[in-house]
Write a protein that holds these residues in place. Sequence first.
Motif, short mmCIF file in Angstrom:
data_model
loop_
_atom_site.label_atom_id
_atom_site.label_comp_id
_atom_site.label_asym_id
_atom_site.label_seq_id
_atom_site.Cartn_x
_atom_site.Cartn_y
_atom_site.Cartn_z
N TRP A 64 1.01 -1.28 -0.03
CA TRP A 64 0.06 -0.02 -0.23
C TRP A 64 0.75 1.22 -0.09
N ASN A 65 0.93 1.96 1.22
CA ASN A 65 1.83 3.25 1.19
C ASN A 65 3.17 3.03 1.69
N GLY A 66 3.72 1.68 1.94
CA GLY A 66 4.83 1.02 2.23
C GLY A 66 5.36 1.26 3.62
N TYR A 67 4.75 1.62 4.79
CA TYR A 67 4.88 1.83 6.03
C TYR A 67 5.82 0.83 6.66
N MET A 68 5.21 -0.58 6.40
CA MET A 68 6.15 -1.63 6.83
C MET A 68 7.14 -1.88 6.13
N ALA A 69 7.43 -1.69 4.94
CA ALA A 69 8.61 -1.83 4.14
C ALA A 69 9.73 -0.74 4.73
N PHE A 70 9.44 0.49 4.68
CA PHE A 70 10.04 1.55 5.10
C PHE A 70 10.72 1.30 6.68
N ASP A 71 9.48 0.70 7.39
CA ASP A 71 10.04 0.41 8.77
C ASP A 71 10.93 -0.61 8.91
N ALA A 72 10.87 -1.58 8.32
CA ALA A 72 11.91 -2.82 7.91
C ALA A 72 13.27 -2.39 7.57
N GLU A 73 13.25 -1.34 6.77
CA GLU A 73 14.61 -0.60 6.12
C GLU A 73 15.22 -0.03 7.41
N ARG A 74 14.28 0.83 8.06
CA ARG A 74 14.70 1.65 9.22
C ARG A 74 15.40 0.57 10.45
N ARG A 75 14.99 -0.49 10.50
CA ARG A 75 15.40 -1.41 11.54
C ARG A 75 16.58 -2.23 10.99
N GLY A 76 17.05 -1.67 9.89
CA GLY A 76 18.42 -2.53 9.46
C GLY A 76 18.44 -3.59 8.47
N ALA A 77 17.23 -3.75 7.80
CA ALA A 77 17.10 -4.60 6.49
C ALA A 77 18.12 -4.26 5.41
N ALA A 78 19.00 -5.11 4.93
CA ALA A 78 19.87 -4.99 3.70
C ALA A 78 19.05 -4.36 2.73
N ARG A 79 18.13 -5.29 2.08
CA ARG A 79 17.28 -4.92 1.06
C ARG A 79 15.96 -5.33 1.42
N VAL A 80 14.84 -4.46 0.97
CA VAL A 80 13.48 -4.21 1.01
C VAL A 80 13.03 -4.28 -0.40
N VAL A 81 11.99 -5.35 -0.68
CA VAL A 81 11.14 -5.16 -1.96
C VAL A 81 9.80 -5.02 -1.58
N ALA A 82 9.05 -3.83 -2.06
CA ALA A 82 7.74 -3.64 -1.74
C ALA A 82 6.91 -3.67 -3.12
N THR A 83 5.90 -4.63 -2.86
CA THR A 83 5.00 -5.03 -4.19
C THR A 83 3.70 -4.54 -3.70
N ASP A 84 3.07 -4.29 -4.73
CA ASP A 84 1.55 -4.22 -4.74
C ASP A 84 1.04 -3.89 -6.36
N HIS A 85 -0.26 -4.11 -6.33
CA HIS A 85 -0.96 -4.26 -7.56
C HIS A 85 -2.25 -3.39 -7.44
N HIS A 86 -3.17 -3.96 -6.82
CA HIS A 86 -4.39 -3.53 -6.60
C HIS A 86 -4.57 -2.15 -6.18
N VAL A 87 -4.12 -1.87 -4.92
CA VAL A 87 -4.21 -0.51 -4.37
C VAL A 87 -3.36 0.45 -5.47
N TRP A 88 -2.33 0.21 -6.03
CA TRP A 88 -1.42 0.91 -6.96
C TRP A 88 -2.45 1.27 -8.26
N SER A 89 -3.40 0.38 -8.51
CA SER A 89 -4.35 0.52 -9.81
C SER A 89 -5.30 1.40 -9.61
N LEU A 90 -5.74 1.99 -8.07
CA LEU A 90 -6.95 2.50 -7.92
C LEU A 90 -6.81 3.83 -8.30
N ASP A 91 -7.73 4.62 -8.59
CA ASP A 91 -8.09 5.98 -8.77
C ASP A 91 -8.02 6.79 -7.40
N TRP A 92 -8.89 6.10 -6.63
CA TRP A 92 -9.29 6.84 -5.33
C TRP A 92 -8.10 6.72 -4.10
N THR A 93 -7.31 5.98 -4.38
CA THR A 93 -5.98 5.60 -3.71
C THR A 93 -4.83 6.55 -4.13
#
Length: 282
Positions: A64-93
């Motif tokens: 979605w907006n990536g909060y957990m991906a960014f937080d995993a990076e903040r906590r030291g993850a060396a690489r984070v891949v964030a995926t979405d499709h449904h939410v990223w395809s909607l106009d209202w989001t």
Amino acid sequence: MQAPPNLAERQAELDALHWWHSFDFGGGLAAKGVKTPAVVTAEADAYFAPLSLAGRDVLDIGTWNGYMAFDAERRGAARVVATDHHVWSLDWTHGRRPFDLAHRLLGSRVEGRQIDVPLITPDSVGRFDVVLFLGVFYHLFDAPTLTRQIAGCARDLMIVETHHDALDVTRPAMIFYPADTLNQDATNWWGPNPHCMWWLLRECGFGRVFYRDHPHNGDPAGANFRQRGIYFAFRDDAAVARLATRTDDWHDLGEASARAAIFSQPGQPPASPPSPRRRWWR
């Protein structure tokens, strides 16, 4: 030379977008999401505080907006891949725009990929130490099949957060929601009970499965308690040792007492640990 936007203009850019996650970007800038700062902070701590992510690679499915991906990076993850499709395809989001703006404001190195869940396989995205599967399971029509497929992307750990139902059923069970009968949302298909999720994750090849209640499940004596749950599915004991710094907040579903506490009804014996089955197609 064009002057940089002032604080009010930058905040207006944030306010013009729909946010599911709340963010504090510092310097007085904040995104006001449907999930409040207290909620997203408590959820991130529930997922990550018992783990050591330093140097690990993480896949966040349905970011979605990536909060957990960014937080995993903040906590030291060396690489984070964030995926979405449904939410990223909607106009209202506003599609992927909020994720990209948060990515820029945070100076993040998280890799964003627009890919639908049925297309996520070890061949298409690779394998990761940790796979986040948060709030996605019950949105999938073919939830068990796709969960097993995505499990192949997890080397050590898959964290599954899901809506629950059938809590009064003493066997593994899921409730099917036709049309928009759950919360008037036509993307909600299934409500599994904890017993079902444990067996399913075991069948997906995870030898050690731990459970904890969602941090915002409410009063344990209330009617809405345990409507959401979090599962930490590890491949084996070695994976637990590599990633878990503590397990005191979790129920070890390999133990009869934990199963009795989480999904056995009064007077019912706790279920025995399942053994991986031999399938005819193997």
